[in-house]
Design a protein around this motif. Structure first.
Motif, PDB file in Angstrom:
ATOM      1  N   GLN A 128      27.924   3.049 -48.939  1.00 41.72           N
ATOM      2  CA  GLN A 128      28.780   2.387 -47.895  1.00 41.72           C
ATOM      3  C   GLN A 128      28.392   3.067 -46.454  1.00 41.72           C
ATOM      4  OE1 GLN A 128      32.923   3.339 -48.651  1.00 41.72           O
ATOM      5  NE2 GLN A 128      32.855   2.218 -50.534  1.00 41.72           N
ATOM      6  N   LEU A 129      27.888   4.283 -46.465  1.00 48.60           N
ATOM      7  CA  LEU A 129      27.675   4.957 -45.246  1.00 48.60           C
ATOM      8  C   LEU A 129      26.453   4.217 -44.564  1.00 48.60           C
ATOM      9  CD1 LEU A 129      28.551   8.568 -45.654  1.00 48.60           C
ATOM     10  CD2 LEU A 129      29.453   7.123 -43.880  1.00 48.60           C
TER      11      LEU A 129
ATOM     12  N   GLU B  33      32.074   8.780 -56.514  1.00 46.53           N
ATOM     13  CA  GLU B  33      32.276   8.774 -55.041  1.00 46.53           C
ATOM     14  C   GLU B  33      31.245   8.970 -54.136  1.00 46.53           C
ATOM     15  OE1 GLU B  33      37.175  10.018 -54.942  1.00 46.53           O
ATOM     16  OE2 GLU B  33      35.520  11.510 -55.507  1.00 46.53           O
ATOM     17  N   LYS B  34      30.459  10.136 -54.602  1.00 45.91           N
ATOM     18  CA  LYS B  34      29.268  10.331 -53.834  1.00 45.91           C
ATOM     19  C   LYS B  34      28.144   8.942 -53.836  1.00 45.91           C
ATOM     20  CE  LYS B  34      29.075  15.421 -54.823  1.00 45.91           C
ATOM     21  NZ  LYS B  34      28.707  16.262 -55.702  1.00 45.91           N
TER      22      LYS B  34
ATOM     23  N   TYR C  40      30.074   6.390 -51.535  1.00 43.58           N
ATOM     24  CA  TYR C  40      29.947   6.659 -50.148  1.00 43.58           C
ATOM     25  C   TYR C  40      28.828   6.711 -49.328  1.00 43.58           C
ATOM     26  CZ  TYR C  40      34.924   7.834 -50.469  1.00 43.58           C
ATOM     27  OH  TYR C  40      36.208   7.758 -50.676  1.00 43.58           O
TER      28      TYR C  40
ATOM     29  N   VAL D  91      25.567  13.252 -47.686  1.00 45.58           N
ATOM     30  CA  VAL D  91      27.255  13.070 -48.099  1.00 45.58           C
ATOM     31  C   VAL D  91      27.823  14.228 -48.410  1.00 45.58           C
ATOM     32  CG1 VAL D  91      28.528  11.629 -49.623  1.00 45.58           C
ATOM     33  CG2 VAL D  91      26.702  10.496 -48.519  1.00 45.58           C
TER      34      VAL D  91
END
Lengths: 94, 476
Positions: free
Chosen positions: A30-31, A23-24, A27, A8
């Motif tokens: 989510q990814l 956020e990392k 994400y 990421v």
């Protein structure tokens, strides 16, 4: 193979995105969820399916090789945050 | 240990279309910065690129001339990177489905012919130009997008080249082919023909490839050869010293004559290619390919063989003359009017090319048209002027643009073939050189040459040499 935080960070760097630790983490999760969903496609037999190069059923759309005037320079530069000597002025990159 | 180099070249050539690859902006070189731009090549929101048909046609001509297989289906991709030479943050290129693959061209180095494989030929767009300016806070860069979107072909060779001389020969051959096809200006100094090299070394005979570096910024044939020579030596020295070659992108510094590291493997670019959704794919059928093939000109190798077979020219002459299409056209035109190919070839490779190079001119813009070159050779053959005078006349024709006959008449250079007039001069020369005459009569044949020279001098080179010889011998 799940996406790691390091991946990421790498993708964020390539996309010039500055991510907070929160956020990392978000994400990464989510990814991974997205890729997991994509994995469902692997269950399908796609042996006889052509890879999709474009979603439209079109090909060979051409223009003739005719030159025409472009934008006046002041208009070309109008949207630039900074300009100098008729050129776009950007932070030095090398 | 003995090493050998393994070299592959990536050549970029700007296509000489009227308009850019995906918009109608002019491709003219130069121009005030940012005056050949429009919303499409500036990457403004909401615009759509449309491919210029001639870009594909030029690509097909090149692919066929390089003996490639044209792919029946190809598409464009986005090559993503952040650098302000492209305003969109991606370059439109072709990735996994290029225009053509699997071709070859032949080169000849030291009399040895070699076939060099071509991996692929693909279409893409050129980037803009940056000027970096020093200053506080790290300075700034100025960007000119005139060149952005100018069509490029990228031609990638197989790693089949083994020496810098072969790499140079490959590049020169490629340039010649592109010029015959009339698809690019091929001006390395203006950047319309550029080259990057992948190079590695390995023990001679080994089948395993060594770690390679990519060398950039070679702006002339000479720079290509020098940079490769340097880089190969550098890699060998690293290995000989017990070290390992580091995978890296190198730049050639022409002034210092060295390569230096631009970026290492760790910093390698990650372009994240994906299909360009704004352009639809191309389908190239057999009819289109045959139509393009039918329109191909006679290519350098075929033309070279024709000059050897039809005119009996030596391979060297044929190679020099066909290295430029304009020169070969010039030769063909002169030979059509003066059908002694070897004489024409000697004049073209000698005085004609010397005068052209001195004037910095291309064969196509010679001040002496082929018709006048033929006329000059005809004057010499008729005996109106001697070979020596013909050289002078050609120089005068070059300088003034005047025709051969006119120069000969104006300058009073008509050869003296009047036996009566020459006999007088011969008598004078004999009278003035009794010692030499004596030498000749005593068997010194070389003395005759001196006497001929004296007659030529007295006539400012205009005497008919055959007649002078005859007259002298009659009297000795």
């Amino acid at each position: 193979m799940p996406i790691t935080t390091a991946e990421v960070e790498h993708v964020a760097l390539l996309a010039r995105l500055k991510l907070s630790p929160g956020e990392k983490a978000a994400y990464t999760e989510q990814l991974n969820a997205i890729l997991e969903y994509m994995d469902k496609l692997n269950a399908l037999d796609t042996r006889d399916v052509e890879p999709t190069a474009h979603v439209l059923p079109l090909h060979n759309v051409f223009r003739d090789d005719v030159a025409r005037p472009g934008l006046p320079r002041d208009r070309a530069l109008a949207g630039a945050p900074e300009a100098s000597e008729g050129q776009f002025k950007v932070p030095r990159v090398v | 240990m003995e090493y050998e180099a393994v070299i592959g070249l990536e050549v970029h050539t700007e296509l000489k279309t009227n308009s850019k690859a995906f918009c109608g902006c002019t491709t003219a070189f130069g121009g005030e910065p940012n005056t050949h731009v429009c919303p499409v090549c500036l990457g403004l929101p909401g615009v759509l690129p449309v491919i210029n048909r001639r870009v594909v046609e030029f690509g097909l001509k090149t692919a066929l001339a390089l003996n490639c297989q044209v792919e029946p289906f190809c598409k464009f991709d986005r090559k993503n990177y952040y650098y302000p030479d492209l305003p969109k943050n991606y370059q439109i290129s072709q990735y996994d489905l290029p225009l053509a693959r699997k071709g070859y061209l032949t080169i000849t180095v030291d009399g040895q012919e070699r076939v060099i494989g071509i991996t692929r030929v693909h279409m893409e767009e050129d980037a803009g130009k940056l000027i970096h300016v020093d200053g506080p806070d790290g300075g700034y860069s100025l960007v000119d997008y005139n060149r952005t979107g100018v069509p490029l072909l990228e031609i990638v060779s197989e790693p089949d080249l083994r020496t810098p001389a072969e790499a140079r020969a490959y590049m020169e051959k490629l340039k010649t082919i592109l010029q015959y096809l009339d698809v690019s200006d091929c001006k390395m100094e203006e950047g319309s023909l550029r080259c990057d090299a992948n190079v590695s070394v390995r023990p001679r005979g080994s089948q395993v490839l060594g770690t390679k570096t990519e060398v950039k910024n070679m702006n002339s044939f000479r720079a290509l050869q020098r940079a490769l020579e340097y880089e190969i030596e550098r890699q060998i020295a690293v290995l000989e010293g017990g070290g390992q070659v580091q995978q890296a992108t190198m730049a050639w510094d022409e002034a210092r004559g060295v390569t230096y590291i631009m970026r290492t493997k760790e910093e390698a670019q990650d372009y994240r290619y994906f299909p360009e959704p704004d352009l639809v794919p191309l389908e190239i059928d057999g009819d289109w390919i045959e139509q393009v093939r039918a329109g191909l000109p006679e290519l350098p190798d075929a033309r070279c063989h024709r000059l050897i077979n039809d005119y009996g020219l030596p391979a060297y002459d044929a190679g020099v003359i066909t290295s430029s299409r304009a020169l070969a056209d010039y030769f063909d035109r002169v030979v059509s009017l003066y059908p002694d190919a070897k004489v024409v070839s000697n004049w073209i490779m000698g005085d004609f090319l010397r005068l052209l190079n001195a004037a910095g001119l291309e064969p196509g813009s010679s001040p002496v048209p082929p018709e006048e070159m033929a006329a000059l050779l005809q004057l010499q053959k008729e005996g109106t002027i001697s070979g020596k005078i013909a050289k002078q006349v050609l120089e005068e024709m070059f300088a003034t643009g005047k025709g051969a006959r006119l120069v000969v008449e104006e300058k009073g250079l008509v050869q003296i073939s009047d036996a009566g007039a020459l006999a007088r001069i011969v008598e004078e020369v004999l009278a003035a050189n009794p010692g030499v005459v004596e030498d000749y009569r005593n068997g010194k044949d070389k003395a005759l040459g001196f006497l001929v020279g004296q007659v030529m001098k007295a006539t400012k080179g205009k005497a008919n040499p055959g007649l002078v010889n005859q007259l002298l011998k009659e009297r000795l």
